[in-house]
Design a protein around this motif. Structure first.
Motif, PDB file in Angstrom:
ATOM      1  N   GLY A 103       0.790  -1.225   0.000  1.00 31.58           N
ATOM      2  CA  GLY A 103       0.000   0.000   0.000  1.00 31.58           C
ATOM      3  C   GLY A 103       0.817   1.267   0.000  1.00 31.58           C
ATOM      4  O   GLY A 103       0.260   2.360  -0.082  1.00 31.58           O
ATOM      5  N   SER A 106       0.472   3.344  -3.333  1.00 29.68           N
ATOM      6  CA  SER A 106      -0.846   3.987  -3.408  1.00 29.68           C
ATOM      7  C   SER A 106      -0.917   5.183  -2.467  1.00 29.68           C
ATOM      8  O   SER A 106      -1.471   6.233  -2.817  1.00 29.68           O
ATOM      9  CB  SER A 106      -1.941   2.972  -3.060  1.00 29.68           C
ATOM     10  OG  SER A 106      -1.994   1.939  -4.018  1.00 29.68           O
ATOM     11  N   LYS A 139      -1.410   1.919 -11.079  1.00 22.50           N
ATOM     12  CA  LYS A 139      -1.548   2.864  -9.961  1.00 22.50           C
ATOM     13  C   LYS A 139      -2.171   4.171 -10.437  1.00 22.50           C
ATOM     14  O   LYS A 139      -2.990   4.785  -9.732  1.00 22.50           O
ATOM     15  CB  LYS A 139      -0.187   3.134  -9.320  1.00 22.50           C
ATOM     16  CG  LYS A 139       0.391   1.957  -8.564  1.00 22.50           C
ATOM     17  CD  LYS A 139      -0.505   1.571  -7.394  1.00 22.50           C
ATOM     18  CE  LYS A 139       0.017   0.363  -6.654  1.00 22.50           C
ATOM     19  NZ  LYS A 139      -0.902  -0.080  -5.571  1.00 22.50           N
ATOM     20  N   GLU A 142      -5.883   3.642 -10.849  1.00 23.49           N
ATOM     21  CA  GLU A 142      -6.508   3.571  -9.530  1.00 23.49           C
ATOM     22  C   GLU A 142      -6.774   4.963  -8.973  1.00 23.49           C
ATOM     23  O   GLU A 142      -7.775   5.194  -8.293  1.00 23.49           O
ATOM     24  CB  GLU A 142      -5.573   2.790  -8.592  1.00 23.49           C
ATOM     25  CG  GLU A 142      -6.032   2.661  -7.170  1.00 23.49           C
ATOM     26  CD  GLU A 142      -4.967   1.985  -6.320  1.00 23.49           C
ATOM     27  OE1 GLU A 142      -4.386   2.659  -5.446  1.00 23.49           O
ATOM     28  OE2 GLU A 142      -4.710   0.780  -6.532  1.00 23.49           O
ATOM     29  N   HIS A 174      -9.740   3.068  -2.078  1.00 25.44           N
ATOM     30  CA  HIS A 174      -9.942   1.932  -1.172  1.00 25.44           C
ATOM     31  C   HIS A 174     -11.016   0.976  -1.695  1.00 25.44           C
ATOM     32  O   HIS A 174     -11.057  -0.185  -1.255  1.00 25.44           O
ATOM     33  CB  HIS A 174     -10.325   2.433   0.220  1.00 25.44           C
ATOM     34  CG  HIS A 174     -11.623   3.163   0.286  1.00 25.44           C
ATOM     35  ND1 HIS A 174     -11.823   4.381  -0.330  1.00 25.44           N
ATOM     36  CD2 HIS A 174     -12.812   2.847   0.892  1.00 25.44           C
ATOM     37  CE1 HIS A 174     -13.059   4.784  -0.094  1.00 25.44           C
ATOM     38  NE2 HIS A 174     -13.676   3.885   0.638  1.00 25.44           N
ATOM     39  N   ARG A 176     -11.425  -0.963  -4.185  1.00 21.86           N
ATOM     40  CA  ARG A 176     -10.842  -1.765  -5.258  1.00 21.86           C
ATOM     41  C   ARG A 176     -11.002  -3.234  -4.878  1.00 21.86           C
ATOM     42  O   ARG A 176     -11.196  -3.574  -3.697  1.00 21.86           O
ATOM     43  CB  ARG A 176      -9.375  -1.399  -5.477  1.00 21.86           C
ATOM     44  CG  ARG A 176      -8.538  -1.440  -4.229  1.00 21.86           C
ATOM     45  CD  ARG A 176      -7.144  -0.866  -4.416  1.00 21.86           C
ATOM     46  NE  ARG A 176      -6.438  -0.762  -3.155  1.00 21.86           N
ATOM     47  CZ  ARG A 176      -5.727  -1.740  -2.595  1.00 21.86           C
ATOM     48  NH1 ARG A 176      -5.630  -2.911  -3.235  1.00 21.86           N
ATOM     49  NH2 ARG A 176      -5.123  -1.570  -1.444  1.00 21.86           N
ATOM     50  N   ALA A 179      -8.884  -4.701  -1.810  1.00 18.13           N
ATOM     51  CA  ALA A 179      -9.195  -4.144  -0.492  1.00 18.13           C
ATOM     52  C   ALA A 179     -10.560  -4.615  -0.004  1.00 18.13           C
ATOM     53  O   ALA A 179     -10.731  -4.963   1.170  1.00 18.13           O
ATOM     54  CB  ALA A 179      -9.140  -2.615  -0.544  1.00 18.13           C
ATOM     55  N   TRP A 275     -10.975   1.101   3.671  1.00 21.15           N
ATOM     56  CA  TRP A 275     -10.270   2.383   3.758  1.00 21.15           C
ATOM     57  C   TRP A 275      -9.053   2.271   4.671  1.00 21.15           C
ATOM     58  O   TRP A 275      -7.961   2.751   4.349  1.00 21.15           O
ATOM     59  CB  TRP A 275     -11.210   3.466   4.287  1.00 21.15           C
ATOM     60  CG  TRP A 275     -10.719   4.858   4.047  1.00 21.15           C
ATOM     61  CD1 TRP A 275     -11.065   5.685   3.016  1.00 21.15           C
ATOM     62  CD2 TRP A 275      -9.787   5.597   4.854  1.00 21.15           C
ATOM     63  NE1 TRP A 275     -10.406   6.892   3.130  1.00 21.15           N
ATOM     64  CE2 TRP A 275      -9.611   6.857   4.236  1.00 21.15           C
ATOM     65  CE3 TRP A 275      -9.075   5.316   6.009  1.00 21.15           C
ATOM     66  CZ2 TRP A 275      -8.751   7.828   4.753  1.00 21.15           C
ATOM     67  CZ3 TRP A 275      -8.211   6.278   6.525  1.00 21.15           C
ATOM     68  CH2 TRP A 275      -8.075   7.521   5.897  1.00 21.15           C
ATOM     69  N   THR A 278      -6.210   0.320   3.175  1.00 16.45           N
ATOM     70  CA  THR A 278      -5.587   1.062   2.074  1.00 16.45           C
ATOM     71  C   THR A 278      -4.725   2.209   2.577  1.00 16.45           C
ATOM     72  O   THR A 278      -3.637   2.461   2.047  1.00 16.45           O
ATOM     73  CB  THR A 278      -6.667   1.605   1.121  1.00 16.45           C
ATOM     74  OG1 THR A 278      -7.407   0.515   0.578  1.00 16.45           O
ATOM     75  CG2 THR A 278      -6.053   2.418  -0.012  1.00 16.45           C
ATOM     76  N   HIS A 279      -5.187   2.897   3.621  1.00 15.28           N
ATOM     77  CA  HIS A 279      -4.537   4.150   4.002  1.00 15.28           C
ATOM     78  C   HIS A 279      -3.743   4.105   5.310  1.00 15.28           C
ATOM     79  O   HIS A 279      -2.888   4.977   5.513  1.00 15.28           O
ATOM     80  CB  HIS A 279      -5.588   5.261   4.104  1.00 15.28           C
ATOM     81  CG  HIS A 279      -6.263   5.571   2.808  1.00 15.28           C
ATOM     82  ND1 HIS A 279      -5.581   6.034   1.706  1.00 15.28           N
ATOM     83  CD2 HIS A 279      -7.565   5.472   2.423  1.00 15.28           C
ATOM     84  CE1 HIS A 279      -6.432   6.220   0.710  1.00 15.28           C
ATOM     85  NE2 HIS A 279      -7.638   5.879   1.116  1.00 15.28           N
TER      86      HIS A 279
END
Length: 741
Positions: A103, A106, A139, A142, A174, A176, A179, A275, A278-279
């Motif tokens: 991650g 991203s 990427k 995305e 997020h 995708r 995820a 989320w 992803t983050h």
């Protein structure tokens, strides 16, 4: 993440390592020596239309290189009609050192695009990666880039692509497949575990450690208190959490008319998990070993990924949109400035043990107070007729300006300005920690968002008793020798304010509308820390990072004590005070993970702070109480009194912690529960005068079920005026401190 101008004198060696690394072959500087790299970036530094930036991770570690440029002054100008508002961009993520976390690329891409679009003049970002670089193309897609065409540039055939501001805002990286698949898998695993725990479903054993439920098969371990730990990665079969819940609707007892609402909370929980994975990239090592104790406290608060350990649908937040989530959710970790309104004193309530004006001076200082008074005078209003109320930004936009439009128009509510201090949302969503001045109070605001069975409002009339209740509990705790010896403390809610002049209050009927414009202030633990002490929400003991590593395991590893010593110390700080309050004072808190703040020394819990006193505390006997505190008295059976330990502590929190320590091979569950029993027995030995009040070593206790409450009515799980009467039981559970005693 943060971007700062590249400094060749400072960053050249780092830059040279990055651009010559084999992973950076598309950068075109594989064989460059240090001087050539310096020359290339000196050209950029001397070009007013081209800029280089060093990207730093949240802890200040260099993580990426970014370049921005004006396409009109580049060779791209020959290949497409450049628009005003176009900005070109390049990005290079640092080659991994010791293994890069999933991650990262991203997250870097998002940070760079946030940086680009922070300039309101920019409408579109342009990139031109090498057509052979399929990874960056994915990427880019995305993030919202759309490929326009291939173009021949000086040193490559490039994939000319554009990302508009709107496309980026709608990209939802997020959401995708990978995820959301991760989220489905984790949520189904938790649903199986908790619904099995509550005896709603019964997985069938197929082989040792392997179970079947319908079309699903999985591996699981079972522990005391009928606690299941389901290996999410072992799940095989259809992995759609929404279909899983829908297929079990009748078994779970979800009313047909509320199925959609519960599915919406499940969907929101899925989105929240996606989320976070992803983050949020913090490892438990980073969380445990952060240098700054206050920043560490808040980073841990934001890093929590699980939510309530027992509830399956635990991250609903119905009412929040994507931008709201990114701005106000605790996991977003974004600074928030609260909105402030003035409300007429004769149409509002304010309660504190001290002076009202002194309270405001302490909270936002004389300059801000003076500014607000000038604003009121500018409307021709007398500041002496008004008091001040903090409002969640979401609540101001979505509720106050609409639901209370008439009150704003007649100047019963006067919009002022945002406050100067920056806050960060805590796990409870509506409570904020002051990051600019950590010694100042938390602020808890009303917010009309549906989350975990409740609309998160605050009642002005109900909160009139909150400060007096807190003062009474504080005096009781401070006056108890046992509690003082254990360092047990409470974080008082010291003031409350609420608007009552609206039509909803005038109807005389309590409702969600009478809980939309109120706030309270709670003490911060920061001023009460001694040198060397650190803070962490107790909920963090159940946290695993996205690599599956447990924070509690890392804390024990980093401490200078054994696992059994660590757990025994934790029980002395947490369990013993809870037992003492229950036996000595028949006083019950709601001591779950989010309501406790641990004070750690050398990574070991030494004492705790309890919070959320006004709404959660209960006195279960006939001891004298001041009239304004009387509302916390409840009349319940001895069996229900005992559940304040068995349900809220053992089943509500400790079973999850015991499972983590056992699965990680840190401490067998027998030793864990033996230590818990030793703690209860040691208290009994030290306080023989309390013998016989409650039977905490009884062999079984009633199995109170949280998810059954939410499944029955996801709009309001319990009647707040009769919480004990709202409980749903499913037989009995064996008492682990009796079983392992």
């Amino acid at each position: 993440m943060n971007l700062v101008p590249l400094d060749l004198d400072r960053d050249l060696d780092l830059l040279h390592r990055w651009v010559t690394h084999p992973r950076s072959h598309f950068w075109g500087l594989q064989s460059a020596d240090t001087q050539r790299v310096r020359d290339e970036y000196r050209k950029i530094a001397d070009n007013p239309h081209h800029h280089a930036w060093l990207g730093l991770d949240d802890d200040g570690t260099p993580l990426f290189l970014a370049e921005t440029y004006e396409p009109a002054h580049s060779e791209l100008a020959e290949h497409y009609p450049v628009r005003a508002g176009d900005l070109g961009m390049h990005v290079l993520v640092a080659p991994p050192a010791g293994g890069q976390r999933a991650g990262t690329t991203s997250a870097v891409m998002r940070a760079v695009l946030d940086f680009c679009f922070a300039d309101p003049r920019i409408d579109r970002v342009v990139v031109e990666p090498d057509v052979r670089n399929e990874a960056i193309a994915r990427k880019n897609a995305e993030a919202g880039f759309v490929e326009e065409k291939h173009v021949q540039l000086r040193d490559k055939v490039a994939r000319l692509s554009f990302c508009t501001r709107t496309a980026y805002e709608m990209s939802a990286p997020h959401l995708r497949p990978a995820a959301i698949a991760y989220a489905h898998r984790r949520l189904i695993a938790k649903a199986i575990a908790e619904f099995s725990h509550e005896r709603l479903i019964s997985p069938v054993p197929e082989s040792p450690g392997r179970y079947r439920l319908g079309e699903l098969t999985f591996t699981a371990q079972r522990f005391a208190l009928e606690h299941w730990v389901v290996d999410a990665d072992s799940l095989e079969g259809p992995l759609d959490a929404l279909e899983f819940i829908t297929g079990l609707r009748e078994t779970l007892g979800i009313p047909e008319k509320l199925l959609g609402t519960y599915l919406e909370e499940i969907s929101a929980t899925l989105a929240g998990t996606a989320w976070k994975v992803t983050h949020r990239r913090e490892t438990v090592e980073q969380l445990v070993h952060a240098a700054d104790p206050v920043k560490q406290f808040q980073t841990i608060e934001a890093a929590m990924t699980e939510g309530h350990p027992g509830f399956v649908a635990n991250n609903g937040r119905i009412g929040f949109g994507l931008k709201d989530h990114e701005a106000y959710a605790p996991e977003a970790g974004q600074p928030v400035r609260l909105r402030w309104v003035a409300v007429r004193k004769d149409e509002s309530l304010f309660v504190t043990a001290g002076d009202e004006r002194e309270h405001y001076l302490a909270e936002f200082g004389p300059e801000t107070l003076s500014r607000y008074e000038r604003q009121l005078r500018g409307h021709g209003l007398n500041p002496d007729d008004y008091r001040y109320l903090p409002v969640h930004p979401w609540q101001w936009e979505h509720k106050v300006t609409v639901t209370f439009a008439a009150d704003v128009a007649r100047r019963a509510i006067v919009p002022l300005d945002e406050g100067d201090d920056q806050y960060r949302a805590q796990q409870s969503i509506r409570t904020f920690f002051n990051v600019d001045r950590p010694e100042r109070h938390y602020v808890k605001t009303a917010i009309a968002v549906q989350n975990m069975g409740f609309l998160r409002g605050l009642s002005p009339k109900y909160m009139q008793a909150t400060p007096p209740i807190n003062e009474w509990v504080k005096a009781l705790v401070d006056g108890d020798e046992e509690l003082r010896a254990n360092g047990f403390g409470v974080l008082r809610e010291i003031a409350s304010v609420g608007y009552t002049g609206d039509a909803y209050h005038r109807t005389g009927t309590p409702s969600a509308y009478t809980k939309m414009l109120a706030a309270l202030w709670r003490e911060s633990p920061v001023p009460q820390l001694a040198p060397g002490e650190r803070l962490a929400t107790m909920a963090s003991l159940l946290h695993r990072d996205r690599d599956g590593n447990a924070l509690v395991t890392e804390l024990i590893r980093a401490s200078d004590v054994s696992a059994d010593e660590w757990v025994a110390g934790y029980f002395r700080a947490y369990l013993r005070p809870i037992v003492h309050c229950l036996l000595k004072h028949e006083l019950a808190f709601m001591p779950h993970g989010e309501n406790l703040i641990l004070v750690l020394e050398n990574h070991v819990p030494r004492r705790v702070f309890m919070k959320d006193i006004g709404e959660e505390v209960a006195v279960m006997n006939d001891q004298p109480l001041p009239p304004e505190v009387e509302r916390i008295r409840i009349d319940v059976s001895t069996e229900i009194k005992e559940l304040a330990l068995f349900t809220d502590v053992f089943d509500g929190f400790l079973r999850h912690l015991a499972g983590i320590l056992a699965v990680d091979g840190v401490l067998p569950e027998r030793e864990f529960w033996t230590l818990a029993g030793d703690c209860v027995r040691a208290h009994a030995k030290d306080h023989p005068d309390l013998a016989g009040r409650l039977d905490l070593l009884r062999p079984t206790f009633k199995h109170s079920c949280l998810n059954r409450l939410q499944l029955r009515n996801t709009l309001q799980m319990v009647d707040l005026t009769d919480q004990a009467g709202s409980l749903i039981f499913a037989g009995e559970l064996e008492n682990p401190i009796a079983v392992f005693g």
